[in-house]
Design a protein around this motif. Structure first.
Motif, PDB file in Angstrom:
ATOM      1  N   TYR A 119      66.347 -26.997   6.989  1.00 14.81           N
ATOM      2  CA  TYR A 119      67.251 -25.775   7.690  1.00 14.81           C
ATOM      3  C   TYR A 119      66.299 -24.463   7.700  1.00 14.81           C
ATOM      4  N   LEU A 120      65.504 -24.105   6.690  1.00 16.11           N
ATOM      5  CA  LEU A 120      64.828 -22.964   6.483  1.00 16.11           C
ATOM      6  C   LEU A 120      63.635 -22.991   7.624  1.00 16.11           C
ATOM      7  N   VAL A 121      63.188 -24.185   7.853  1.00 19.54           N
ATOM      8  CA  VAL A 121      62.042 -24.118   8.915  1.00 19.54           C
ATOM      9  C   VAL A 121      62.905 -23.812  10.101  1.00 19.54           C
ATOM     10  N   TYR A 122      63.953 -24.304  10.557  1.00 24.96           N
ATOM     11  CA  TYR A 122      64.435 -23.604  11.650  1.00 24.96           C
ATOM     12  C   TYR A 122      64.874 -22.341  11.665  1.00 24.96           C
ATOM     13  N   TRP A 123      65.251 -21.762  10.547  1.00 28.44           N
ATOM     14  CA  TRP A 123      65.691 -20.314  10.232  1.00 28.44           C
ATOM     15  C   TRP A 123      64.414 -19.565  10.409  1.00 28.44           C
ATOM     16  N   LYS A 251      48.147 -16.946  23.124  1.00 28.03           N
ATOM     17  CA  LYS A 251      49.329 -17.292  23.175  1.00 28.03           C
ATOM     18  C   LYS A 251      50.317 -16.259  22.358  1.00 28.03           C
ATOM     19  N   SER A 252      49.648 -15.486  21.609  1.00 25.27           N
ATOM     20  CA  SER A 252      50.128 -14.425  20.893  1.00 25.27           C
ATOM     21  C   SER A 252      51.097 -15.367  19.637  1.00 25.27           C
ATOM     22  N   ALA A 253      50.491 -16.332  19.389  1.00 24.79           N
ATOM     23  CA  ALA A 253      51.234 -17.270  18.466  1.00 24.79           C
ATOM     24  C   ALA A 253      51.022 -16.799  17.289  1.00 24.79           C
ATOM     25  N   SER A 254      51.827 -17.731  16.048  1.00 26.52           N
ATOM     26  CA  SER A 254      51.481 -17.173  14.851  1.00 26.52           C
ATOM     27  C   SER A 254      51.712 -18.600  13.860  1.00 26.52           C
ATOM     28  N   VAL A 255      51.026 -18.556  12.635  1.00 31.62           N
ATOM     29  CA  VAL A 255      51.138 -19.549  11.746  1.00 31.62           C
ATOM     30  C   VAL A 255      51.799 -18.915  10.512  1.00 31.62           C
ATOM     31  N   GLN A 256      53.122 -19.624  10.143  1.00 31.71           N
ATOM     32  CA  GLN A 256      53.775 -18.972   9.177  1.00 31.71           C
ATOM     33  C   GLN A 256      54.007 -19.979   7.991  1.00 31.71           C
ATOM     34  N   GLY A 257      53.929 -19.645   6.761  1.00 31.34           N
ATOM     35  CA  GLY A 257      54.135 -20.641   5.689  1.00 31.34           C
ATOM     36  C   GLY A 257      55.482 -20.461   4.932  1.00 31.34           C
ATOM     37  N   LEU A 258      55.875 -21.698   4.720  1.00 28.81           N
ATOM     38  CA  LEU A 258      57.442 -21.819   3.943  1.00 28.81           C
ATOM     39  C   LEU A 258      56.903 -22.695   2.658  1.00 28.81           C
ATOM     40  N   TRP A 259      57.663 -22.270   1.621  1.00 30.77           N
ATOM     41  CA  TRP A 259      57.503 -22.951   0.416  1.00 30.77           C
ATOM     42  C   TRP A 259      58.734 -22.667  -0.281  1.00 30.77           C
ATOM     43  N   LEU A 260      59.462 -23.991  -0.445  1.00 37.28           N
ATOM     44  CA  LEU A 260      60.734 -23.980  -1.106  1.00 37.28           C
ATOM     45  C   LEU A 260      60.762 -23.488  -2.435  1.00 37.28           C
ATOM     46  N   THR A 261      59.895 -23.775  -3.044  1.00 41.59           N
ATOM     47  CA  THR A 261      59.909 -23.277  -4.554  1.00 41.59           C
ATOM     48  C   THR A 261      59.896 -21.947  -4.592  1.00 41.59           C
ATOM     49  N   TYR A 262      59.235 -21.082  -3.542  1.00 37.32           N
ATOM     50  CA  TYR A 262      59.482 -19.621  -3.762  1.00 37.32           C
ATOM     51  C   TYR A 262      60.859 -19.222  -3.214  1.00 37.32           C
ATOM     52  N   LEU A 263      61.464 -19.783  -2.141  1.00 35.66           N
ATOM     53  CA  LEU A 263      62.553 -19.241  -1.323  1.00 35.66           C
ATOM     54  C   LEU A 263      63.884 -19.638  -2.290  1.00 35.66           C
ATOM     55  N   ALA A 264      63.604 -20.850  -3.213  1.00 36.67           N
ATOM     56  CA  ALA A 264      64.787 -21.176  -3.815  1.00 36.67           C
ATOM     57  C   ALA A 264      65.033 -20.080  -4.916  1.00 36.67           C
ATOM     58  N   GLN A 265      64.504 -19.103  -5.191  1.00 36.63           N
ATOM     59  CA  GLN A 265      64.458 -18.115  -6.307  1.00 36.63           C
ATOM     60  C   GLN A 265      65.366 -17.075  -5.411  1.00 36.63           C
ATOM     61  N   SER A 267      68.341 -15.865  -3.608  1.00 37.26           N
ATOM     62  CA  SER A 267      70.063 -16.233  -3.386  1.00 37.26           C
ATOM     63  C   SER A 267      70.303 -15.718  -2.169  1.00 37.26           C
ATOM     64  N   GLU A 268      69.800 -14.631  -1.689  1.00 35.02           N
ATOM     65  CA  GLU A 268      70.149 -14.065  -0.084  1.00 35.02           C
ATOM     66  C   GLU A 268      69.663 -15.075   0.730  1.00 35.02           C
ATOM     67  N   ILE A 269      68.916 -15.888   0.619  1.00 35.02           N
ATOM     68  CA  ILE A 269      68.412 -16.917   1.376  1.00 35.02           C
ATOM     69  C   ILE A 269      68.995 -18.285   1.257  1.00 35.02           C
ATOM     70  N   MET A 270      69.162 -18.550  -0.007  1.00 38.52           N
ATOM     71  CA  MET A 270      69.803 -20.042  -0.362  1.00 38.52           C
ATOM     72  C   MET A 270      70.965 -20.054  -0.185  1.00 38.52           C
ATOM     73  N   THR A 271      71.934 -18.790  -0.442  1.00 44.20           N
ATOM     74  CA  THR A 271      73.330 -19.085  -0.450  1.00 44.20           C
ATOM     75  C   THR A 271      73.705 -19.117   1.294  1.00 44.20           C
ATOM     76  N   ALA A 273      72.153 -20.409   3.449  1.00 45.93           N
ATOM     77  CA  ALA A 273      71.936 -21.774   4.017  1.00 45.93           C
ATOM     78  C   ALA A 273      72.927 -22.949   3.407  1.00 45.93           C
ATOM     79  N   TRP A 274      73.036 -22.715   2.131  1.00 44.81           N
ATOM     80  CA  TRP A 274      74.141 -23.769   1.618  1.00 44.81           C
ATOM     81  C   TRP A 274      75.466 -23.634   2.320  1.00 44.81           C
ATOM     82  N   THR A 275      75.703 -22.449   2.574  1.00 46.93           N
ATOM     83  CA  THR A 275      76.955 -22.223   3.461  1.00 46.93           C
ATOM     84  C   THR A 275      77.013 -22.979   4.827  1.00 46.93           C
ATOM     85  N   GLN A 276      76.032 -22.856   5.527  1.00 43.92           N
ATOM     86  CA  GLN A 276      76.036 -23.667   6.634  1.00 43.92           C
ATOM     87  C   GLN A 276      75.845 -25.341   6.452  1.00 43.92           C
ATOM     88  N   LEU A 277      74.855 -25.459   5.635  1.00 45.45           N
ATOM     89  CA  LEU A 277      74.824 -27.153   5.325  1.00 45.45           C
ATOM     90  C   LEU A 277      75.916 -27.685   4.879  1.00 45.45           C
TER      91      LEU A 277
END
Length: 320
Positions: A119-123, A251-265, A267-271, A273-277
């Motif tokens: 979900y957060l990858v799509y986000w 292409k004006s492209a970008s590479v962006q990192g995602l680490w669930l360990t960090y995002l899981a801390q 609540s403004e992101i996880m809450t 996400a859980w509401t939708q899931l």
């Protein structure tokens, strides 16, 4: 209690089941009696000391679990940094969610890491809202037959995404197509960069969900359309991601990192996400795909299956 222990950092062969002290609860933690555990590539990396933040051995393995919360008696599923592959685990209360009544413990154990990551990858790709009229989002999903991959396909189907996915066998790809994958690419037989270029008539995809690292990061960037994004959430190849700056400039492209360990801390992101899931769970639009369930006594075998890329969907350990 019995637990699967990493005694040293020499790989999965060193894993051993041992009697360990029950976890001590700290502030805002809850104790869960574990019945099943979800396996992730991060667990394999941890046995070699290659996953960031892994404590020095010996330590109890595992991140993902389902079971019964001792203080309330409710069925729950949850996520920790380590210590899940045991009969009991102490987890932060914000990282424990109610297990859906229509899911088995094995399905619940297969949910947290895969579905929050997907979900957060799509986000991060800006795709959790419908595309504008007359436009369709396109994504390339690497390891599409794995745990995160199958979760991403289920979510992509809900969001109306045109999905391209890579895997190592036609059998796996056929099974993922049943979930909603449109274009399957056997990377052992085809160059996925060329396939994406041809199927999109040179336009490319809007995002690539990338967990391989090494040269695949650069290669994935070349699969992008203008202003596209590579979302890097792993390095399963064992090599650090390489960049193709020319492709990014062009292409004006970008590479962006995602680490669930960090995002899981956060609540403004996880809450949200859980509401939708949780809505999609209630509507029975998403269900974890279980490839195989192993007893804890066969954990080494399960780790090696994950290491060899033979799994379809999620591998789960059953705790007695």
């Amino acid at each position: 209690m019995q637990a699967l222990v990493i005694p040293n950092l020499s790989g999965p062969d060193a894993l051993v089941i041992k009697d360990m002290p029950e976890p001590t609860l700290h502030s805002r933690q809850t104790l869960v009696r574990v019945s099943a555990c979800g396996m992730n590539f991060a667990d394999l990396m941890s046995t070699h000391g290659r996953y960031p933040g892994t404590p020095e051995p010996p330590l109890i393995a595992g991140r993902e679990f389902a079971g019964v919360e001792e203080s309330t008696g409710r069925r729950v599923m949850g996520y920790v940094q380590h210590g899940a592959f045991a009969q009991k685990v102490a987890a932060h209360s914000t990282m424990v969610w109610p297990a859906p009544h229509h899911w088995s413990d094995e399905q619940a154990a297969a949910f947290p890491v895969n579905y929050f990551t997907a979900y957060l990858v799509y986000w991060q790709a800006g795709m959790t809202e419908p595309a504008t009229a007359g436009k369709t989002h396109r994504v390339l999903i690497h390891a599409v037959a794995g745990g995160v991959g199958t979760a991403a396909v289920q979510i992509g189907k809900i969001l109306g995404i045109e999905m391209y996915g890579t895997s190592s066998s036609e059998e796996k790809l056929a099974r993922v197509k049943e979930l909603g994958l449109r274009h399957g690419i056997n990377y052992k037989q085809q160059d996925y960069e060329e396939v994406v270029k041809n199927l999109t008539h040179g336009e490319g995809v809007n995002a690539v969900f990338e967990m391989l690292g090494g040269e695949h990061t650069a290669k994935s960037t070349r699969c992008l359309s203008d202003f596209g994004r590579v979302i890097q959430y792993g390095t399963a190849s064992g090599h650090q991601p390489r960049l193709d700056l020319r492709a990014m400039y062009a292409k004006s492209a970008s590479v962006q990192g995602l680490w669930l360990t960090y995002l899981a801390q956060k609540s403004e992101i996880m809450t949200p996400a859980w509401t939708q899931l949780s809505v999609w769970i209630a509507e029975k639009k998403i269900t974890p795909v279980i490839g195989q369930v192993f007893p804890l006594s066969r954990a080494v075998e399960a780790y090696k299956q994950l290491q060899e890329g033979k799994n379809y969907g999620k591998l789960v350990l059953k705790i007695n």
